[in-house]
Write a protein that holds these residues in place. Structure first.
Motif, PDB file in Angstrom:
ATOM      1  N   ARG A 100       0.836  -1.197   0.000  1.00  0.00           N
ATOM      2  CA  ARG A 100       0.000   0.000   0.000  1.00  0.00           C
ATOM      3  C   ARG A 100       0.871   1.248   0.000  1.00  0.00           C
ATOM      4  NH1 ARG A 100      -3.147  -0.832   5.076  1.00  0.00           N
ATOM      5  NH2 ARG A 100      -2.679  -3.009   5.076  1.00  0.00           N
ATOM      6  N   PRO A 101       0.434   2.309  -0.703  1.00  0.00           N
ATOM      7  CA  PRO A 101       1.217   3.545  -0.669  1.00  0.00           C
ATOM      8  C   PRO A 101       1.243   4.129   0.735  1.00  0.00           C
ATOM      9  CG  PRO A 101      -0.643   3.720  -2.197  1.00  0.00           C
ATOM     10  CD  PRO A 101      -0.735   2.397  -1.526  1.00  0.00           C
ATOM     11  N   SER A 102       2.359   4.670   1.096  1.00  0.00           N
ATOM     12  CA  SER A 102       2.508   5.264   2.418  1.00  0.00           C
ATOM     13  C   SER A 102       1.799   6.616   2.481  1.00  0.00           C
ATOM     14  CB  SER A 102       3.986   5.462   2.724  1.00  0.00           C
ATOM     15  OG  SER A 102       4.137   6.245   3.877  1.00  0.00           O
ATOM     16  N   PRO A 103       1.177   6.931   3.610  1.00  0.00           N
ATOM     17  CA  PRO A 103       0.526   8.232   3.749  1.00  0.00           C
ATOM     18  C   PRO A 103       1.510   9.346   4.107  1.00  0.00           C
ATOM     19  CG  PRO A 103       0.198   6.951   5.737  1.00  0.00           C
ATOM     20  CD  PRO A 103       0.919   6.050   4.754  1.00  0.00           C
ATOM     21  N   TRP A 104       2.751   9.011   4.473  1.00  0.00           N
ATOM     22  CA  TRP A 104       3.664  10.018   5.006  1.00  0.00           C
ATOM     23  C   TRP A 104       4.068  11.103   4.016  1.00  0.00           C
ATOM     24  CZ3 TRP A 104       2.835  10.339   9.715  1.00  0.00           C
ATOM     25  CH2 TRP A 104       2.601   9.218  10.489  1.00  0.00           C
ATOM     26  N   GLU A 157       4.826  19.677  -1.461  1.00  0.00           N
ATOM     27  CA  GLU A 157       3.410  19.854  -1.147  1.00  0.00           C
ATOM     28  C   GLU A 157       2.530  18.844  -1.866  1.00  0.00           C
ATOM     29  OE1 GLU A 157       1.941  23.815  -1.682  1.00  0.00           O
ATOM     30  OE2 GLU A 157       3.054  24.584   0.039  1.00  0.00           O
ATOM     31  N   THR A 158       2.905  18.460  -3.077  1.00  0.00           N
ATOM     32  CA  THR A 158       2.085  17.520  -3.846  1.00  0.00           C
ATOM     33  C   THR A 158       2.539  16.076  -3.670  1.00  0.00           C
ATOM     34  OG1 THR A 158       3.463  17.831  -5.813  1.00  0.00           O
ATOM     35  CG2 THR A 158       1.494  19.248  -5.597  1.00  0.00           C
ATOM     36  N   ALA A 159       3.497  15.842  -2.787  1.00  0.00           N
ATOM     37  CA  ALA A 159       4.034  14.505  -2.490  1.00  0.00           C
ATOM     38  C   ALA A 159       4.736  13.886  -3.689  1.00  0.00           C
ATOM     39  CB  ALA A 159       2.946  13.580  -1.955  1.00  0.00           C
ATOM     40  N   ALA A 160       5.189  14.716  -4.612  1.00  0.00           N
ATOM     41  CA  ALA A 160       5.980  14.212  -5.734  1.00  0.00           C
ATOM     42  C   ALA A 160       7.428  14.006  -5.312  1.00  0.00           C
ATOM     43  CB  ALA A 160       5.909  15.186  -6.909  1.00  0.00           C
ATOM     44  N   GLN A 161       7.813  14.601  -4.204  1.00  0.00           N
ATOM     45  CA  GLN A 161       9.176  14.502  -3.691  1.00  0.00           C
ATOM     46  C   GLN A 161       9.128  14.623  -2.173  1.00  0.00           C
ATOM     47  OE1 GLN A 161      12.042  17.127  -5.614  1.00  0.00           O
ATOM     48  NE2 GLN A 161      12.847  17.696  -3.617  1.00  0.00           N
ATOM     49  N   ALA A 162       9.900  13.794  -1.508  1.00  0.00           N
ATOM     50  CA  ALA A 162       9.998  13.912  -0.051  1.00  0.00           C
ATOM     51  C   ALA A 162      10.934  15.067   0.280  1.00  0.00           C
ATOM     52  CB  ALA A 162      10.531  12.616   0.547  1.00  0.00           C
ATOM     53  N   PRO A 163      10.686  15.769   1.377  1.00  0.00           N
ATOM     54  CA  PRO A 163      11.604  16.856   1.742  1.00  0.00           C
ATOM     55  C   PRO A 163      12.951  16.289   2.171  1.00  0.00           C
ATOM     56  CG  PRO A 163      10.001  16.493   3.485  1.00  0.00           C
ATOM     57  CD  PRO A 163       9.601  15.616   2.336  1.00  0.00           C
ATOM     58  N   SER A 164      14.003  17.004   1.870  1.00  0.00           N
ATOM     59  CA  SER A 164      15.322  16.598   2.354  1.00  0.00           C
ATOM     60  C   SER A 164      15.395  16.888   3.854  1.00  0.00           C
ATOM     61  CB  SER A 164      16.410  17.373   1.617  1.00  0.00           C
ATOM     62  OG  SER A 164      16.353  18.747   1.964  1.00  0.00           O
ATOM     63  N   ALA A 165      16.393  16.309   4.512  1.00  0.00           N
ATOM     64  CA  ALA A 165      16.576  16.564   5.945  1.00  0.00           C
ATOM     65  C   ALA A 165      16.837  18.050   6.186  1.00  0.00           C
ATOM     66  CB  ALA A 165      17.724  15.713   6.484  1.00  0.00           C
ATOM     67  N   PHE A 211       8.596  18.583  11.025  1.00  0.00           N
ATOM     68  CA  PHE A 211       9.035  18.169   9.698  1.00  0.00           C
ATOM     69  C   PHE A 211      10.261  17.261   9.773  1.00  0.00           C
ATOM     70  CE2 PHE A 211       6.440  21.829   8.504  1.00  0.00           C
ATOM     71  CZ  PHE A 211       5.669  21.251   7.509  1.00  0.00           C
ATOM     72  N   GLN A 212      11.110  17.484  10.769  1.00  0.00           N
ATOM     73  CA  GLN A 212      12.282  16.625  10.928  1.00  0.00           C
ATOM     74  C   GLN A 212      11.867  15.199  11.304  1.00  0.00           C
ATOM     75  OE1 GLN A 212      15.667  18.676  13.027  1.00  0.00           O
ATOM     76  NE2 GLN A 212      14.115  20.287  13.149  1.00  0.00           N
ATOM     77  N   GLU A 213      10.782  15.050  12.038  1.00  0.00           N
ATOM     78  CA  GLU A 213      10.285  13.722  12.387  1.00  0.00           C
ATOM     79  C   GLU A 213       9.557  13.066  11.219  1.00  0.00           C
ATOM     80  OE1 GLU A 213       7.976  14.427  15.906  1.00  0.00           O
ATOM     81  OE2 GLU A 213       9.748  14.627  17.174  1.00  0.00           O
ATOM     82  N   ALA A 249       8.704  10.020   5.250  1.00  0.00           N
ATOM     83  CA  ALA A 249       8.339  10.380   3.878  1.00  0.00           C
ATOM     84  C   ALA A 249       9.410   9.913   2.896  1.00  0.00           C
ATOM     85  CB  ALA A 249       8.136  11.881   3.765  1.00  0.00           C
ATOM     86  N   ALA A 250      10.672  10.074   3.254  1.00  0.00           N
ATOM     87  CA  ALA A 250      11.760   9.685   2.354  1.00  0.00           C
ATOM     88  C   ALA A 250      11.844   8.169   2.221  1.00  0.00           C
ATOM     89  CB  ALA A 250      13.082  10.250   2.857  1.00  0.00           C
ATOM     90  N   LYS A 251      11.648   7.446   3.317  1.00  0.00           N
ATOM     91  CA  LYS A 251      11.745   5.991   3.306  1.00  0.00           C
ATOM     92  C   LYS A 251      10.640   5.370   2.474  1.00  0.00           C
ATOM     93  CE  LYS A 251      11.343   1.999   6.316  1.00  0.00           C
ATOM     94  NZ  LYS A 251      10.886   1.555   7.605  1.00  0.00           N
ATOM     95  N   GLU A 252       9.434   5.838   2.642  1.00  0.00           N
ATOM     96  CA  GLU A 252       8.288   5.236   2.004  1.00  0.00           C
ATOM     97  C   GLU A 252       7.944   5.927   0.707  1.00  0.00           C
ATOM     98  OE1 GLU A 252       6.014   3.075   3.924  1.00  0.00           O
ATOM     99  OE2 GLU A 252       7.099   3.142   5.797  1.00  0.00           O
ATOM    100  N   GLY A 253       8.652   6.933   0.468  1.00  0.00           N
ATOM    101  CA  GLY A 253       8.561   7.995  -0.472  1.00  0.00           C
ATOM    102  C   GLY A 253       7.844   7.886  -1.771  1.00  0.00           C
ATOM    103  N   THR A 254       8.428   8.538  -2.669  1.00  0.00           N
ATOM    104  CA  THR A 254       7.752   8.957  -3.862  1.00  0.00           C
ATOM    105  C   THR A 254       8.451   8.403  -5.079  1.00  0.00           C
ATOM    106  OG1 THR A 254       9.107  10.900  -3.774  1.00  0.00           O
ATOM    107  CG2 THR A 254       6.963  11.075  -2.786  1.00  0.00           C
ATOM    108  N   ARG A 255       7.794   8.525  -6.178  1.00  0.00           N
ATOM    109  CA  ARG A 255       8.345   8.051  -7.439  1.00  0.00           C
ATOM    110  C   ARG A 255       9.600   8.854  -7.740  1.00  0.00           C
ATOM    111  NH1 ARG A 255       7.557   9.409 -12.945  1.00  0.00           N
ATOM    112  NH2 ARG A 255       6.184  11.089 -12.397  1.00  0.00           N
ATOM    113  N   PRO A 256      10.723   8.171  -7.944  1.00  0.00           N
ATOM    114  CA  PRO A 256      11.941   8.918  -8.261  1.00  0.00           C
ATOM    115  C   PRO A 256      11.799   9.654  -9.586  1.00  0.00           C
ATOM    116  CG  PRO A 256      12.357   6.547  -8.198  1.00  0.00           C
ATOM    117  CD  PRO A 256      10.912   6.769  -7.889  1.00  0.00           C
ATOM    118  N   SER A 257      12.490  10.750  -9.723  1.00  0.00           N
ATOM    119  CA  SER A 257      12.361  11.550 -10.940  1.00  0.00           C
ATOM    120  C   SER A 257      12.865  10.818 -12.169  1.00  0.00           C
ATOM    121  CB  SER A 257      13.105  12.870 -10.782  1.00  0.00           C
ATOM    122  OG  SER A 257      14.470  12.617 -10.528  1.00  0.00           O
ATOM    123  N   SER A 258      13.688   9.773 -11.996  1.00  0.00           N
ATOM    124  CA  SER A 258      14.200   9.035 -13.146  1.00  0.00           C
ATOM    125  C   SER A 258      13.265   7.912 -13.584  1.00  0.00           C
ATOM    126  CB  SER A 258      15.574   8.445 -12.811  1.00  0.00           C
ATOM    127  OG  SER A 258      15.451   7.557 -11.723  1.00  0.00           O
TER     128      SER A 258
END
Length: 122
Positions: A7-11, A48-56, A72-74, A79-88
């Motif tokens: 399942r997609p992550s909600p984070w 904001e659109t969950a296309a990319q996880a924020p960096s630390a 946001f640090q937590e 978000a990065a672990k369960e994250g998003t479709r990579p740009s490549s």
């Protein structure tokens, strides 16, 4: 039996929604927030659109800007672990324009047009 890992992550979406809510409450545009935290407008939009996880680093700057403690640090590692479709990753098929002909050669295209434009005799 579906496992929770499929399942997609909600984070990523949750962190993006949280950012949007705080930005709207502060009366800032994406461009104004981007300038304030020294990141690109494009990055803020993608988070904001969950296309990319924020960096630390971005998470740290957002917490400092909005005074949100470590919120946001937590969320960032989740978000990065369960994250998003990579740009490549390949473009989804629904974005690919339809092809008119099976072959892309000009001669086969002309042949197809000729065969369709030949009048039918009765």
């Amino acid at each position: 039996m579906g496992s929770s890992s499929t399942r997609p992550s909600p984070w990523p979406r949750f962190s993006g929604q949280k950012l949007r809510k705080l930005r709207d409450e502060a009366g800032l545009s994406q461009a104004q927030l981007a300038e304030a935290v020294n990141y690109s407008n494009d990055t803020i939009s993608k988070v904001e659109t969950a296309a990319q996880a924020p960096s630390a680093e971005l998470a740290t700057r957002l917490d400092a800007h909005f005074g949100t403690g470590d919120t946001f640090q937590e969320l960032q590692p989740l978000a990065a672990k369960e994250g998003t479709r990579p740009s490549s990753a390949p473009t989804p098929t629904w974005r690919t324009p339809p092809r008119r002909f099976a072959s892309t050669s000009p001669s086969s295209s002309r042949a197809c047009f000729r065969s369709r434009s030949t009048p039918v005799q009765s």
